[in-house]
Design an enzyme around this catalytic site. Structure first.
Site, PDB file in Angstrom:
ATOM      1  N   ASP A  59       0.838  -1.202   0.000  1.00  0.00           N
ATOM      2  CA  ASP A  59       0.000   0.000   0.000  1.00  0.00           C
ATOM      3  C   ASP A  59       0.876   1.257   0.000  1.00  0.00           C
ATOM      4  O   ASP A  59       0.370   2.371  -0.091  1.00  0.00           O
ATOM      5  CB  ASP A  59      -1.030  -0.009   1.146  1.00  0.00           C
ATOM      6  CG  ASP A  59      -0.397  -0.098   2.516  1.00  0.00           C
ATOM      7  OD1 ASP A  59       0.836  -0.241   2.611  1.00  0.00           O
ATOM      8  OD2 ASP A  59      -1.157  -0.038   3.513  1.00  0.00           O
ATOM      9  N   SER A  60       2.215   1.054   0.025  1.00  0.00           N
ATOM     10  CA  SER A  60       3.135   2.168  -0.228  1.00  0.00           C
ATOM     11  C   SER A  60       2.917   2.713  -1.643  1.00  0.00           C
ATOM     12  O   SER A  60       3.448   3.767  -1.978  1.00  0.00           O
ATOM     13  CB  SER A  60       4.592   1.716  -0.053  1.00  0.00           C
ATOM     14  OG  SER A  60       4.858   0.550  -0.829  1.00  0.00           O
ATOM     15  N   ASP A 112      -1.129  -6.061  -0.232  1.00  0.00           N
ATOM     16  CA  ASP A 112      -1.490  -5.475   1.064  1.00  0.00           C
ATOM     17  C   ASP A 112      -2.998  -5.269   1.190  1.00  0.00           C
ATOM     18  O   ASP A 112      -3.632  -4.723   0.273  1.00  0.00           O
ATOM     19  CB  ASP A 112      -0.833  -4.095   1.205  1.00  0.00           C
ATOM     20  CG  ASP A 112       0.439  -4.140   2.019  1.00  0.00           C
ATOM     21  OD1 ASP A 112       0.642  -5.102   2.788  1.00  0.00           O
ATOM     22  OD2 ASP A 112       1.238  -3.188   1.886  1.00  0.00           O
ATOM     23  N   LYS A 172      -1.150  -9.411   2.928  1.00  0.00           N
ATOM     24  CA  LYS A 172      -0.453  -8.945   4.123  1.00  0.00           C
ATOM     25  C   LYS A 172      -1.364  -7.998   4.887  1.00  0.00           C
ATOM     26  O   LYS A 172      -2.062  -7.182   4.269  1.00  0.00           O
ATOM     27  CB  LYS A 172       0.857  -8.252   3.749  1.00  0.00           C
ATOM     28  CG  LYS A 172       1.584  -7.632   4.954  1.00  0.00           C
ATOM     29  CD  LYS A 172       3.024  -7.280   4.641  1.00  0.00           C
ATOM     30  CE  LYS A 172       3.237  -5.989   3.916  1.00  0.00           C
ATOM     31  NZ  LYS A 172       2.693  -4.786   4.576  1.00  0.00           N
ATOM     32  N   GLU A 216      -1.512  -5.453   8.623  1.00  0.00           N
ATOM     33  CA  GLU A 216      -0.710  -4.833   9.676  1.00  0.00           C
ATOM     34  C   GLU A 216      -1.339  -5.048  11.046  1.00  0.00           C
ATOM     35  O   GLU A 216      -2.564  -4.943  11.196  1.00  0.00           O
ATOM     36  CB  GLU A 216      -0.593  -3.324   9.412  1.00  0.00           C
ATOM     37  CG  GLU A 216       0.157  -3.004   8.124  1.00  0.00           C
ATOM     38  CD  GLU A 216       0.396  -1.506   7.930  1.00  0.00           C
ATOM     39  OE1 GLU A 216       0.066  -0.693   8.822  1.00  0.00           O
ATOM     40  OE2 GLU A 216       0.925  -1.156   6.854  1.00  0.00           O
ATOM     41  N   GLU A 249       9.090  -3.926  10.811  1.00  0.00           N
ATOM     42  CA  GLU A 249       9.505  -2.629  10.248  1.00  0.00           C
ATOM     43  C   GLU A 249       9.963  -1.681  11.356  1.00  0.00           C
ATOM     44  O   GLU A 249       9.256  -1.477  12.360  1.00  0.00           O
ATOM     45  CB  GLU A 249       8.332  -2.010   9.459  1.00  0.00           C
ATOM     46  CG  GLU A 249       8.691  -0.644   8.884  1.00  0.00           C
ATOM     47  CD  GLU A 249       7.759  -0.150   7.791  1.00  0.00           C
ATOM     48  OE1 GLU A 249       6.851  -0.897   7.379  1.00  0.00           O
ATOM     49  OE2 GLU A 249       7.946   1.001   7.349  1.00  0.00           O
TER      50      GLU A 249
HETATM   51  O1  KIV Z   1       3.562  -1.148   1.628  1.00  0.00           O
HETATM   52  C1  KIV Z   1       4.747  -1.492   1.701  1.00  0.00           C
HETATM   53  O2  KIV Z   1       5.583  -1.176   0.841  1.00  0.00           O
HETATM   54  C2  KIV Z   1       5.157  -2.302   2.836  1.00  0.00           C
HETATM   55  C3  KIV Z   1       6.610  -2.625   2.969  1.00  0.00           C
HETATM   56  C4  KIV Z   1       7.399  -1.438   3.316  1.00  0.00           C
HETATM   57  C5  KIV Z   1       6.844  -3.715   3.948  1.00  0.00           C
HETATM   58  O3  KIV Z   1       4.349  -2.683   3.615  1.00  0.00           O
END
Ligand code: KIV
Length: 261
Positions: A46-47, A85, A114, A116, A180
């Site tokens: 989600d980055s 994500d 993934k 969080e 992280e």
């Molecule tokens: O969204 C992302 O890029 C991440 C990584 C930094 C682990 O969750």
């Protein structure tokens, strides 16, 4: 092509002491390049909100945006495990909400999701339904407003809580977990205490693997984070290439005869 990477094969890599290499990608072009370069796990993170969409955090990223970028990245990735994500607000309220969101990402081509934080019920429900889940602990960017910034987590007494969360995700069935911005010694201890591979970002060298944001590896940003290392000067190289193109067009040097039909 070397063997297809799966969630179970990442666990075997931990057992065999082979470092797991993970990187983000957000479209077919860079998904294919990361795959060809040999990454084991490609994360549609989600980055995408920060590095592709211009948002100041991952909080505004929607499930629809994640589905769109997952579908695109799927087209380029063949060997690496493709993980997507679950964005903010799409899994926290209940396992059934998490299920609907995860199914949307799997239908778009993800092979795992993934999430969080410490949501063991959601992890167990998705795993039971056949969806491999990767955890993410420490500095979880979706909680940036609670943390008051991107700060190292798990220092001092709070390292015990982090270890408890890591064990709780182990019992719930995650196949791996990102740590992280966690002190290296804490990440090393967690790695010894859990059965899954730990994937560090700003968490020292003792994790089972590492993950980096693609744009940081390529040096595309205007800032270098302490946890990152640019492996090329992508920003300057890109500007130079586009400038050379603009100059050649303005000077009537491009296109030449060889580019014309
Ligand atoms: O969204 C992302 O890029 C991440 C990584 C930094 C682990 O969750």
């Amino acid at each position: 092509m070397a063997d297809k990477i799966t969630a179970p094969s990442l666990r075997s890599m931990r057992t065999a002491n082979k470092k797991i290499v993970c990187i983000t990608a957000y479209d077919a072009c860079f998904g294919a390049l990361a795959d060809e370069a040999g990454a084991d796990l490609i994360l549609v993170g989600d980055s995408v909100g920060n590095v592709m969409l211009g948002y100041t955090s991952t909080v505004p990223v929607t499930l629809q945006e994640m589905v769109h970028h997952t579908r695109a990245t799927r087209q380029g990735v063949k060997r690496a495990l493709l993980v997507a994500d679950l964005p903010f607000g799409t899994y926290e309220s209940s396992p059934s909400v998490a299920m609907d969101s995860a199914v949307a990402l799997m239908r778009a081509g993800a092979e795992a999701v993934k999430l969080e934080g410490d949501y063991p019920e959601a992890v167990a429900a998705l795993t039971k339904a056949g969806i491999p889940v990767m955890g993410h602990l420490g500095m979880t960017p979706q909680s940036v407003n609670r943390f008051g910034g991107h700060r190292v987590q798990g220092k001092g007494a709070s390292s015990e809580r982090l270890l408890e969360e890591a064990k709780s995700l182990d019992a719930a069935g995650v196949f791996a977990c990102v740590l992280e911005l966690v002190p290296a010694a804490v990440a090393s201890h967690i790695t010894e205490e859990v059965s899954y591979p730990t994937i560090g970002i700003g968490a020292g060298p003792c994790c089972s693997g590492q993950i980096q944001v693609l744009h940081d590896v390529l040096g595309l940003g205007d800032h270098v984070f302490k946890h990152a290392k640019p492996f090329m000067t992508g920003r300057q190289l890109t500007i130079d290439a586009i400038r050379a193109y603009t100059e050649e067009v303005r000077a009537s040097k491009f296109p030449g005869q060889e580019h014309s039909s």
